[in-house]
Design a protein around this motif. Structure first.
Motif, mmCIF file in Angstrom:
data_model
loop_
_atom_site.group_PDB
_atom_site.id
_atom_site.type_symbol
_atom_site.label_atom_id
_atom_site.label_comp_id
_atom_site.label_asym_id
_atom_site.label_seq_id
_atom_site.Cartn_x
_atom_site.Cartn_y
_atom_site.Cartn_z
ATOM 1 N N VAL A 81 26.277 -12.488 -26.448
ATOM 2 C CA VAL A 81 25.641 -11.903 -25.270
ATOM 3 C C VAL A 81 24.260 -11.389 -25.664
ATOM 4 O O VAL A 81 24.132 -10.518 -26.531
ATOM 5 C CB VAL A 81 26.495 -10.771 -24.687
ATOM 6 N N ASP A 113 21.914 -10.316 -23.255
ATOM 7 C CA ASP A 113 21.588 -9.206 -22.362
ATOM 8 C C ASP A 113 22.685 -9.112 -21.306
ATOM 9 O O ASP A 113 23.388 -10.081 -21.017
ATOM 10 C CB ASP A 113 20.228 -9.408 -21.693
ATOM 11 N N ALA A 114 22.831 -7.926 -20.747
ATOM 12 C CA ALA A 114 23.790 -7.681 -19.669
ATOM 13 C C ALA A 114 23.052 -6.933 -18.567
ATOM 14 O O ALA A 114 22.605 -5.801 -18.769
ATOM 15 C CB ALA A 114 24.965 -6.859 -20.174
ATOM 16 N N SER A 173 19.010 -3.442 -16.956
ATOM 17 C CA SER A 173 19.283 -4.396 -18.038
ATOM 18 C C SER A 173 19.604 -3.607 -19.292
ATOM 19 O O SER A 173 18.895 -2.660 -19.640
ATOM 20 C CB SER A 173 18.061 -5.291 -18.274
ATOM 21 N N VAL A 222 23.440 -15.584 -22.205
ATOM 22 C CA VAL A 222 24.323 -15.957 -23.301
ATOM 23 C C VAL A 222 23.710 -17.093 -24.126
ATOM 24 O O VAL A 222 23.196 -18.069 -23.563
ATOM 25 C CB VAL A 222 25.693 -16.413 -22.740
ATOM 26 N N HIS A 246 30.000 -11.741 -14.294
ATOM 27 C CA HIS A 246 31.221 -10.962 -14.505
ATOM 28 C C HIS A 246 31.399 -10.010 -13.323
ATOM 29 O O HIS A 246 30.529 -9.168 -13.060
ATOM 30 C CB HIS A 246 31.114 -10.167 -15.815
ATOM 31 N N TYR A 271 25.347 -11.943 -17.517
ATOM 32 C CA TYR A 271 25.055 -11.985 -18.946
ATOM 33 C C TYR A 271 24.142 -13.167 -19.257
ATOM 34 O O TYR A 271 24.359 -14.281 -18.757
ATOM 35 C CB TYR A 271 26.340 -12.138 -19.763
ATOM 36 N N HIS A 323 23.734 -18.475 -18.195
ATOM 37 C CA HIS A 323 24.014 -17.277 -17.415
ATOM 38 C C HIS A 323 25.490 -17.261 -17.046
ATOM 39 O O HIS A 323 26.030 -18.250 -16.549
ATOM 40 C CB HIS A 323 23.151 -17.227 -16.150
ATOM 41 N N ARG A 326 27.905 -8.061 -12.797
ATOM 42 C CA ARG A 326 27.038 -8.214 -13.964
ATOM 43 C C ARG A 326 26.657 -9.679 -14.159
ATOM 44 O O ARG A 326 27.426 -10.581 -13.828
ATOM 45 C CB ARG A 326 27.748 -7.750 -15.238
ATOM 46 N N TYR A 381 32.995 -5.714 -23.122
ATOM 47 C CA TYR A 381 32.176 -5.408 -21.953
ATOM 48 C C TYR A 381 33.099 -5.098 -20.773
ATOM 49 O O TYR A 381 33.910 -5.931 -20.371
ATOM 50 C CB TYR A 381 31.256 -6.584 -21.624
#
Length: 669
Positions: free
Chosen positions: A487, A489-490, A514, A480, A174, A478, A171, A476, A461
């Protein structure tokens, strides 16, 4: 004092354009080159100038009008910084674009930088045309000057992404654009006339004297109090206690750009990074345009190593040193960029932080003759770091403040940067930016003339802001892949300022959406271990072209569901074009929308933007109509102690009148 005599000889040739020469007693300098096919229309020059500006911001006629204004600004700048600042301050006040104290502080900080650039500028050159774009939103961008970035080893872009490992994701957090205001006062007026409120500007703004008292954790008309920042860090620790690291894409200092200083900014920056460290976070940061004083001011390093931003680079390198190590600290101290590595149990990631301020159109130190192709040598350094990573088999994250496809990015610098992304796309896992305050993304392509999913190379992103000026505070997270660092998912989290508890008990940070859950079903990617590839994001843009509902939901998410506007037809096409433009020259959003019918409308538009330039607001007011052009003429006459100014003479020259014995211009030694 020393007296300089100027002579303007100018001519308009309809169907050919404008040519003028400005002499300084020693030599003639060509200041206006052919720039219009139709020429300016007949009639009163000031009326014609105003009409030409209104006609089309990017037309040749408007560009010629801007060059006429730049010529006069250059003459004003030749009188010295003090005279230039005095004239611009008065213009700012009379235009009404800002309050008097904002005009005085902002112009005093920015004015000398612009005056310095104007004195060395050849009006009619590429540099002056770019100045028209940046300062007044006039002219179209000139074509990119060809320049091939040199690479130490040959290579081609790798379109195919490495397959996901299937291992437990990491994880990564950001957050961006926190804009902490140390002068925020709970209970102060949140409905003021300045760019940011919630300060005790006057007695009427103090707590108890206003009908719009500021809450304890922030208001949409204000930058953030430290309490909101601390709340976000606490939420991050609670929501993602296992976060591998955090990416912070810059902008700590508030938007009071008229009230910055090295001392104030130093305190604010050190304080914010201290809070991040105190929260137990591993942070990879980057320099935002608001970190400097004056705002946006990042002089490129000279050939002899001198840098006007050294105080800031010393400060940032020291703050970052706890996270990036001695090697990263050394380059950050040199020009504000660094490269460091993060190791998971399954693979190594190289994080490269660049100073996008070297390509930012509001960094007025960059308007040199000629303009540098690689300010501070950062692009050459980036190539070296990426080549090392490629040879070592490392994956790379590039982080910066301004997205390189932004309308605020120089097209040349963005193009040269994109050449590097193309070459090392097989090594770059993703890029991360902020600056816009909005929840967005951009795509880099192997072929911008043929944009489709198979040519999508890298996704950028762009994080929404924590400061609530353009939406609910957000960050955010992510998911990873620990091997490929792709990535997966964000997920965006917000603190809903509309929640009654926000102002009383404090922010409640909740999941907003998501990316995989929202867009995966639309493009056939719902596997939790599959990457959100650049091709995925291109396919999302194709959905937006066909599905108005999905696009409308995206527009809502940009501002985290706050102050939702409409975006249809041409707006939707331009927005999708922007998503497909990690190279600024391909961005369909014009360089600046300041085509309005009044100064008040101009001000309202500006208040929605992040860049923060009082000088640009002031000069932009000259494009709003005849009244401001006449006011500018009058101010110069008043400040120069003459009955008439040089302005009408310069303008008459553009109409084919040979002008001799141009009024003398005094310049302080």
């Amino acid at each position: 004092m020393r007296v300089l005599s100027f002579t303007i000889i100018a001519a308009v040739v309809f169907g050919r354009g404008i040519t003028a020469h400005l002499g300084s007693g020693y030599e003639s300098q060509e200041v206006l080159k052919p720039s219009t096919e139709k020429g300016l229309k007949g009639g009163s020059f000031l009326n014609t100038l105003a009409a030409s500006i209104r006609e089309d911001a990017q037309s040749p006629a408007s560009c010629a009008a801007c060059e006429a204004i730049l010529l006069q600004l250059k003459l004003v700048a030749s009188r010295g910084d003090e005279f230039f600042v005095n004239v611009m301050t008065e213009l700012c006040k009379r235009s009404g674009v800002q309050d008097a104290d904002v005009c005085e502080g902002g112009v005093a900080l920015e004015g000398p930088i612009i005056a310095n650039s104007l004195r060395g500028m050849n009006i009619g050159s590429r540099t002056s045309r770019l100045a028209c774009v940046a300062l007044m939103g006039l002219c179209s961008h000139p074509k990119v000057e060809p320049y091939n970035v040199t690479f130490p080893s040959p290579g081609k872009p790798r379109i195919t992404r490495p397959p996901p490992s299937g291992l437990k994701p990491l994880h990564v957090v950001h957050f961006s654009d926190i804009h902490i205001d140390p002068k925020y006062v709970v209970g102060a007026n949140a409905n003021c006339s300045k760019p940011i409120c919630c300060r005790e500007y006057t007695d009427e703004d103090r707590p108890g004297n206003t009908n719009s008292p500021a809450g304890s954790y922030g208001e949409h008309t204000c930058d953030a109090p430290a309490s909101l920042e601390e709340s976000m860090y606490a939420a991050i620790k609670q929501i993602v206690p296992d976060a591998a690291f955090s990416i912070f894409t810059g902008d700590i200092v508030d938007h009071a750009v008229w009230d910055t200083s090295k001392e104030k900014n130093t305190f604010d920056i050190a304080d914010a990074y201290g809070r991040m460290a105190g929260a137990g976070m591993l942070v990879y940061g980057t320099a935002g345009n608001h970190e400097s004083s004056p705002t946006n001011s990042y002089p490129p390093t000279t050939d002899d190593g001198i840098n006007g931003s050294q105080w800031l680079y010393d400060l940032l390198s020291s703050a970052w040193s706890r996270w990036i190590g001695p090697r990263g600290e050394a380059t950050a101290k040199e020009f504000g960029a660094y490269s460091t590595t993060y190791d998971s149990s399954a693979g190594r990631l190289r994080v490269i932080s660049i100073s996008t301020n070297m390509y930012y159109a509001q960094n007025y130190w960059l308007y040199e003759e000629p303009m540098q192709k690689d300010p501070s040598g950062q692009l050459a350094w980036l190539v070296g770091e990426l080549d090392v990573a490629e040879r070592a088999g490392e994956r790379v994250y590039i982080i910066g403040h301004m997205p390189m496809g932004s309308r605020d990015a120089f097209h040349d610098g963005s193009n040269y940067f994109d050449q590097i992304i193309y070459r090392y796309s097989g090594t770059i896992a993703a890029m991360f930016f902020g600056h816009t305050h909005l929840d967005e993304f951009e795509i880099s392509y192997a072929d911008y003339g043929n944009k489709f999913h198979a040519s999508a190379l890298v996704a950028s992103y762009i994080a929404p802001s924590m400061t609530p000026t353009s939406g609910h505070p957000a960050f955010r997270v992510y998911s990873v892949d620990p091997v490929t660092y792709g990535v997966l998912d964000a997920t965006t989290y917000i603190a809903n300022t509309s929640d009654p508890a926000f102002a009383t008990r404090g922010p409640v940070w909740t999941k907003y959406y998501s990316a995989k859950e929202a867009y995966g079903p639309l493009v056939g990617n719902q596997d939790e271990h599959e990457e959100l590839t650049p091709a995925f994001w291109h396919n999302v843009t194709e959905v937006f072209e066909q599905n108005k509902t999905a696009f409308g939901e995206h527009i809502s998410r940009k501002g985290r569901g706050w102050a939702i506007g409409t975006c249809e037809d041409e707006c939707r096409s331009a927005e999708i074009c922007k998503m497909r433009a990690a190279r600024a020259q391909d961005n369909c959003i014009p360089p600046d929308h300041i085509r309005v019918s009044s100064v008040q409308g101009f001000k309202e538009h500006r208040d929605q933007e992040c860049e923060g330039s009082i000088m640009r607001d002031t000069l932009g007011s000259l494009t709003t109509g005849l009244d401001m052009l006449m006011a500018f003429e009058k101010i110069i006459a008043e400040k120069g102690g003459r009955e008439r100014s040089e302005l009408p003479i310069a303008f008459q020259g553009l109409w084919g009148l040979r002008v001799s014995n141009f009024p003398s211009v005094e310049k302080d030694r």
